[in-house]
Design a protein around this motif. Sequence first.
Motif, PDB file in Angstrom:
ATOM      1  N   VAL A  47      36.727  35.060  37.631  1.00 53.35           N
ATOM      2  CA  VAL A  47      38.287  35.496  38.188  1.00 53.35           C
ATOM      3  C   VAL A  47      38.910  35.664  37.195  1.00 53.35           C
ATOM      4  O   VAL A  47      38.831  34.573  35.811  1.00 53.35           O
ATOM      5  CB  VAL A  47      37.770  33.776  39.160  1.00 53.35           C
ATOM      6  CG1 VAL A  47      39.824  33.362  39.268  1.00 53.35           C
ATOM      7  CG2 VAL A  47      37.245  33.660  39.965  1.00 53.35           C
ATOM      8  N   PHE A  48      40.399  36.318  37.475  1.00 53.32           N
ATOM      9  CA  PHE A  48      40.940  37.060  36.100  1.00 53.32           C
ATOM     10  C   PHE A  48      42.318  36.275  36.695  1.00 53.32           C
ATOM     11  O   PHE A  48      42.552  36.081  38.203  1.00 53.32           O
ATOM     12  CB  PHE A  48      41.359  38.284  36.053  1.00 53.32           C
ATOM     13  CG  PHE A  48      40.170  38.819  35.066  1.00 53.32           C
ATOM     14  CD1 PHE A  48      40.254  38.729  34.478  1.00 53.32           C
ATOM     15  CD2 PHE A  48      39.875  39.712  36.026  1.00 53.32           C
ATOM     16  CE1 PHE A  48      38.787  39.882  33.361  1.00 53.32           C
ATOM     17  CE2 PHE A  48      38.279  40.004  35.590  1.00 53.32           C
ATOM     18  CZ  PHE A  48      38.553  40.597  33.980  1.00 53.32           C
ATOM     19  N   THR A  49      42.839  35.552  35.925  1.00 52.47           N
ATOM     20  CA  THR A  49      44.618  34.847  36.189  1.00 52.47           C
ATOM     21  C   THR A  49      45.517  35.130  35.365  1.00 52.47           C
ATOM     22  O   THR A  49      45.406  35.275  33.704  1.00 52.47           O
ATOM     23  CB  THR A  49      44.542  32.906  36.235  1.00 52.47           C
ATOM     24  OG1 THR A  49      44.215  32.800  34.938  1.00 52.47           O
ATOM     25  CG2 THR A  49      43.605  32.148  37.607  1.00 52.47           C
ATOM     26  N   PHE A  50      46.724  36.237  35.680  1.00 53.93           N
ATOM     27  CA  PHE A  50      47.486  36.152  35.097  1.00 53.93           C
ATOM     28  C   PHE A  50      48.532  35.550  35.072  1.00 53.93           C
ATOM     29  O   PHE A  50      49.254  35.827  35.920  1.00 53.93           O
ATOM     30  CB  PHE A  50      48.058  37.833  35.047  1.00 53.93           C
ATOM     31  CG  PHE A  50      46.460  38.607  35.014  1.00 53.93           C
ATOM     32  CD1 PHE A  50      46.200  39.696  36.054  1.00 53.93           C
ATOM     33  CD2 PHE A  50      46.282  39.559  33.833  1.00 53.93           C
ATOM     34  CE1 PHE A  50      45.104  39.274  35.924  1.00 53.93           C
ATOM     35  CE2 PHE A  50      45.208  40.596  34.183  1.00 53.93           C
ATOM     36  CZ  PHE A  50      44.802  40.724  34.875  1.00 53.93           C
ATOM     37  N   LYS A  51      49.025  34.985  33.773  1.00 54.98           N
ATOM     38  CA  LYS A  51      50.488  34.059  34.210  1.00 54.98           C
ATOM     39  C   LYS A  51      51.644  35.176  32.621  1.00 54.98           C
ATOM     40  O   LYS A  51      51.158  35.805  31.662  1.00 54.98           O
ATOM     41  CB  LYS A  51      49.668  32.414  33.111  1.00 54.98           C
ATOM     42  CG  LYS A  51      49.254  31.592  34.101  1.00 54.98           C
ATOM     43  CD  LYS A  51      49.012  30.828  33.634  1.00 54.98           C
ATOM     44  CE  LYS A  51      49.991  29.586  33.689  1.00 54.98           C
ATOM     45  NZ  LYS A  51      51.261  29.325  32.686  1.00 54.98           N
ATOM     46  N   GLU A  52      52.778  34.310  33.274  1.00 54.60           N
ATOM     47  CA  GLU A  52      53.452  35.032  32.621  1.00 54.60           C
ATOM     48  C   GLU A  52      54.109  34.389  30.993  1.00 54.60           C
ATOM     49  O   GLU A  52      54.158  34.528  29.765  1.00 54.60           O
ATOM     50  CB  GLU A  52      54.688  35.291  33.590  1.00 54.60           C
ATOM     51  CG  GLU A  52      55.230  35.899  34.231  1.00 54.60           C
ATOM     52  CD  GLU A  52      56.741  36.441  34.694  1.00 54.60           C
ATOM     53  OE1 GLU A  52      57.263  36.703  34.687  1.00 54.60           O
ATOM     54  OE2 GLU A  52      56.719  35.666  36.083  1.00 54.60           O
TER      55      GLU A  52
END
Lengths: 364, 364, 364, 364, 364
Positions: free
Chosen positions: D149-154
């Motif tokens: 699972v990848f999460t991309f946050k700013e």
Amino acid sequence: MLESYSGISKKAGMPPGSLVHVGDFDEEDTRISVVDYSPGDLEEPVVETVEDLLKFRDKKSITWVLLEGLKNVEVTELIGRHFDIHPLVLEDILNTHQRPKFEEYDDYLYIVLKGLTVADESVANESVAPDKFEVNYEQISILVLNDFVFTFKEQKDELFLPLIQRIRNQTGKIRSLGTDYLTYAIIDSIVDQNFVLLDTMDERIDAIEEELLDDPDSCTLTSIQHLKRELIDIRRATSPQRELVAAILRSDHVLFSEKVDIYFRDVYDHVLRINESVDSYRDMLAGLLDIYVSSISNKMNEVMKILTVFASIFIPLTFIAGIYGMNFEYMPELKWKWAYPTLWVFFVTIPVALLIYFKKKKWL
Amino acid sequence: MLESYSGISKKAGMPPGSLVHVGDFDEEDTRISVVDYSPGDLEEPVVETVEDLLKFRDKKSITWVLLEGLKNVEVTELIGRHFDIHPLVLEDILNTHQRPKFEEYDDYLYIVLKGLTVADESVANESVAPDKFEVNYEQISILVLNDFVFTFKEQKDELFLPLIQRIRNQTGKIRSLGTDYLTYAIIDSIVDQNFVLLDTMDERIDAIEEELLDDPDSCTLTSIQHLKRELIDIRRATSPQRELVAAILRSDHVLFSEKVDIYFRDVYDHVLRINESVDSYRDMLAGLLDIYVSSISNKMNEVMKILTVFASIFIPLTFIAGIYGMNFEYMPELKWKWAYPTLWVFFVTIPVALLIYFKKKKWL
Amino acid sequence: MLESYSGISKKAGMPPGSLVHVGDFDEEDTRISVVDYSPGDLEEPVVETVEDLLKFRDKKSITWVLLEGLKNVEVTELIGRHFDIHPLVLEDILNTHQRPKFEEYDDYLYIVLKGLTVADESVANESVAPDKFEVNYEQISILVLNDFVFTFKEQKDELFLPLIQRIRNQTGKIRSLGTDYLTYAIIDSIVDQNFVLLDTMDERIDAIEEELLDDPDSCTLTSIQHLKRELIDIRRATSPQRELVAAILRSDHVLFSEKVDIYFRDVYDHVLRINESVDSYRDMLAGLLDIYVSSISNKMNEVMKILTVFASIFIPLTFIAGIYGMNFEYMPELKWKWAYPTLWVFFVTIPVALLIYFKKKKWL
Amino acid sequence: MLESYSGISKKAGMPPGSLVHVGDFDEEDTRISVVDYSPGDLEEPVVETVEDLLKFRDKKSITWVLLEGLKNVEVTELIGRHFDIHPLVLEDILNTHQRPKFEEYDDYLYIVLKGLTVADESVANESVAPDKFEVNYEQISILVLNDFVFTFKEQKDELFLPLIQRIRNQTGKIRSLGTDYLTYAIIDSIVDQNFVLLDTMDERIDAIEEELLDDPDSCTLTSIQHLKRELIDIRRATSPQRELVAAILRSDHVLFSEKVDIYFRDVYDHVLRINESVDSYRDMLAGLLDIYVSSISNKMNEVMKILTVFASIFIPLTFIAGIYGMNFEYMPELKWKWAYPTLWVFFVTIPVALLIYFKKKKWL
Amino acid sequence: MLESYSGISKKAGMPPGSLVHVGDFDEEDTRISVVDYSPGDLEEPVVETVEDLLKFRDKKSITWVLLEGLKNVEVTELIGRHFDIHPLVLEDILNTHQRPKFEEYDDYLYIVLKGLTVADESVANESVAPDKFEVNYEQISILVLNDFVFTFKEQKDELFLPLIQRIRNQTGKIRSLGTDYLTYAIIDSIVDQNFVLLDTMDERIDAIEEELLDDPDSCTLTSIQHLKRELIDIRRATSPQRELVAAILRSDHVLFSEKVDIYFRDVYDHVLRINESVDSYRDMLAGLLDIYVSSISNKMNEVMKILTVFASIFIPLTFIAGIYGMNFEYMPELKWKWAYPTLWVFFVTIPVALLIYFKKKKWL
């Protein structure tokens, strides 16, 4: 007004299928015209009675029967009897307060539409205010049979003339196609009539907008309100057309071939556009009302500023003058030589100071 | 008011099916009338008790039982027992705060409607303001059995008289058709009653509009508000009718033959039209309120202008007069011979100049 | 207020199924009552611990367990463990900020509702303004098992007392029907409670309307706004009930027999009516606000008219008096014998003329 | 502001799949953290480059990769290449102006959400008005693969810290469940964050309401307007979440097992509640605006009353004084002994009479 | 303005398929450009007549024909004849008042869109107010055939230049994909153009908001109204795009392969976002109007306060001065030595007291 219910409510209590004409137009007699055509042939016979129509039943041509004026109930009744039309349909044809609708029967189709025209009087009549316009809502019923099409109009006018011209033109595509295409052409004529109305609406809204920027008065409000009310009625006449044409597109009745679908899709687009326009006119009128209300407030503001400037400047000065108008015996200033000129200095500087103050507040 | 909840809320907590009459009408006793007909036969027997109805069960005719006045709970209870009606249905018949609805049971159908009539008092009674009108919301329940139709009304009136007349007429179509057609005819009578109401509504709105253009006062606002509130109630009574008739059209219950569908479609059209009218009245009232609010602002504007004109003209003049009312010893102007006439020139030219200025600003 | 999020937001970040009580009611301990019944038998045993309930599992009777007060988390946890309830359901029972909903599990059903009651304090407490009323939003969870029904209430009150009375009555229909009917009866009790609330709402709106016609002040506005806000909350609590009961009607879970459907349809009608009432109250309050705003404008209009009348009459007169208060040496009028009485003629006629003018403008 | 289009519009014209970062946050470098876990095992390795991730592909554990800061476009590009992600998805991850959405691909799922947090500056910074608060709209993209699972946050913040803590706890349920449960837990964290925001919103609305009752000024209007605008943006961020979670519930992708559905239903309830709250805040703000507008009118009314009272009392009196200030030779009253005291009687009674009149009109 | 109906209404009555150009742009001649490409090959031949296009029919490459300027009706007619296009489609291409739509035919697809650009004049022209901007609504028709794509534009501009550049770039993905991808790229170019428009809209709204806080005048109202009206038109142009792209996504026409779906889903997201933005701009403008109206009321309040303060202070003082200006013989005060100084005490204390009172009321 789109409708007054006076007529209908009086009909309440009658059995269904009672043929009574309910309508606002006063056409005395019914005019029957016939256009009978096939690819190679065209006939426009003079028709006096309904019985004259029967001979076209055996012909293989397409027969378009135009009836104008509905007061003569017998004509409709006879057509109903000869062509086997359900009494409720006949009742709907005569009672001109129907919602636009599309009904399928085994042997025929029944379509009701509203033809919207700007009333001529509102142009001709001088006594009517120029920015008021009346819309005529004429009910037009269409009966589509195997090779017959009946149109029932309330008024005698030239709405279908361009269409008849196209039929007269032997090379026109309409001559070679069936009753379904004729039905399309009739509906298209009626729907496109709405664009003329929207044009007029457009002009009126622009005129009001100009008036608003120029010099709005309570008349402007009445105009806005008048248009708003007219728009409510127009909306009630045009918005069911969408549903109507959609129902025709969905229909798989034998009388409508699939080839005509593309034409009805075109009408559907027109109907959508008309409804969108009506909706955006509604929004625009709401916007104009907002401007009107604000402009009244602005005007009052201006009036108040004038009053405030005048009062604020002169009320203090009057007081000062009042002081030295008093009759006390011991008022040393009254005897000073320079008292009066000195006071004039105040009389000039106080207003100037206040004016500068008001200027800074952007009231002048 | 459409309903006060005082009745219902007191019923909260009772078991379902408790037969208690909840309603606003004070009819003491229940009147039972019967119309029993077949194509060739018509009977209107005097009926005293519910048991008298039982003999019609074996007859092949259609029996229409009209019950007026619901206070006598036993009558409804007996009918329920003899004709095997679910207790919840009986409860709904007696509790007159039902939403219009259509329910299908194995052996019978249950329909609830609101009959809307303009209350007579509001016409007769002098003390009521002429532009106020009260609407009566009477609950009418219809039970459709195999060859029985029951109608339960709260009030005794002549709503169904024209329909009974049509049955009495032997050649009428109604005589040869079944209970489904009778049901249609009953619903049609009730729905068409709404057009009378809309007529009255129409007149009131026109009256208010005239009042607004003429001379609006705070009474006008109350009238608008009263109509608006009445419209909210009317809407609540008429808008579920749409759903109701649509449910009848969708239904494939054995008691409703397909032949009657075309008649119900006609009623459906009426219901749609009534709802559209109610919606457009709503829009019109909103428009009237806008005019009212603007007219108040306009009036205040006018008042302010008068004040401003008066004050702006006389305040400066009073100041000038005040100057020469001062008692200084050294005021050379006081001795000049032409001072007083010269001042009068100012007293005349200043107001004239200001009036021209205000005229240019369109305040006069 | 319906909810403050302070509780929930603090819960953000916890794993799902964490059993923490989030609520506004401060009931210290949990009260457990049990009603165990079958057609011929009724038992209301005193129950101290959750374990006491287990013996009813083997009995063929229907057991209704009423839990009041949720602070004691362990009780809920134990029930969950013994009756095999999903942790998320237990969490929802304890976190009293759920939306009304209906969830189906293999062995049980979970229903959450809001019980709306008018807070007693708002009646008893003198310091609260009489036209303000607080609504209590109590979360009531219902767990329906094979022959168990659990109800979880936040508060200890007598909401279910009438229902328990009906069960005690041996001849009551409820004794012979299953858990599904009991569930219906419970939901019906909760829903019908809303009618009491609507009654109160009705009275408050009428009171405000009277106040508005009588003498509106800024307090009236606050009352309107308070009701409006309360209505927003009520709406949020009642509008999902519609969906909830519809979901129950659609459900074909084994625990719900088809025979109970007719009862739930009845509840559904009630829910529809409640929602329609809430909507029309909303419209009414909007109308009241319109009246309020207009009445302020009307009042200001009146104030302005008084000012204008006074100022317009006396300002010109003062000016005239000012003229003859000047001290010029050469003012011939001062010496005329009839000058002063003549002036009095002006002092009388000018105000009279202006008053007639204002009268004609309907300002007086 | 939710978004300025300056970024996007400049991107218009580029081919699809162009990887350019468009966003408002200025995180210089990208931080990569990894949590790799299985029921019995937990690893949190330090990861420098994307290549370091590849070794976890062969492990049977679940690997959660957290990426914070999107400026470094290459990282995203490399992940795309190694894990075979469609270029359009990569583009959406980097272009942070996406609508919340859920997209299914053969091997992976793509979810975009907005994380809403109250900006810290608006609390810390003294120069910002206390009732203004800025909301940060951070785009969070989630890529769900088979056991990745990848999460991309700013932004770099601690939003997921509580969740990581739960994973670290060996007995937690999360350790034994798959990527679908992890996805749920991530979405739940993001959605629950909104409750914190709503809490703040709640406080601000209450503060404004108090201000309104206390002493509203034009600042209050600005605050209302500011909240309204913020609410428009919040709504745009939260309302598509409903659709998103509903799409997840409907989905039958192999990566989502049915067992997790109950958890997503829980999230769905939260999302519904958030949306209902946002809607009711909207209604409340509209109500506050109504109060504000009315309070201005009320204030003006009060000002006008003071003016009218002062002017109405003293203007007539001044006129009377003016009369006896005239210099006519023949004014008999001037010589009467009791004239002056008599006048004082008027000077006292007239104001008293007017004050009583105004009192009766409730102006004082 | 989006459209005036003058053109269309004049067309009412013509047979369907009449090729008449109806439009607002005055491009004299039609410019034909061709981009013919395959993965390995690119040709941009100079084309003078429609016949020049025919040779590309036999080539296996994709041929994109760009037509700019629609006045020359023959060009469209010839294309229709050579490529066998239905006359109604040709009519729609020329009549530039179509709603955005997507139509499927056996051999080709027809797509109509509105290209929205900010009119250059509104930037360049000095006479136009800076906060007014005109939007150009250009109709762009796309005909998709097997290996031909026609685009019909009303204006000659460089909208498609970036796209042509991408085709010229041999390594671009577009070279290797079919007409469906080209269609996507064209639609994407047109839709993304809207973001530029929204950018401008954003700036104008911000400018108005600043103006409102700074110093609103009636010009501000006109600007708000202008934007509102423009937004109504923009909405009419963009909102059918949603439906259009959704129809493309639903379509299973052979000319559109499934591989391109993901790209159209991307366009769909853009269209949704544009529509949401337009809706929220609408809300914002409504909010700005509220501020404007309130600010006018606030201003009037301020003006009234100044007036009231001035009048309330000086009117009583003037009265006092008036008293001692009277000429009665018996006024004992006039002879007192300290009378005049004592009065000055009043002249100073009364205003000070009133000022403190007004200060307390927060009027100063």
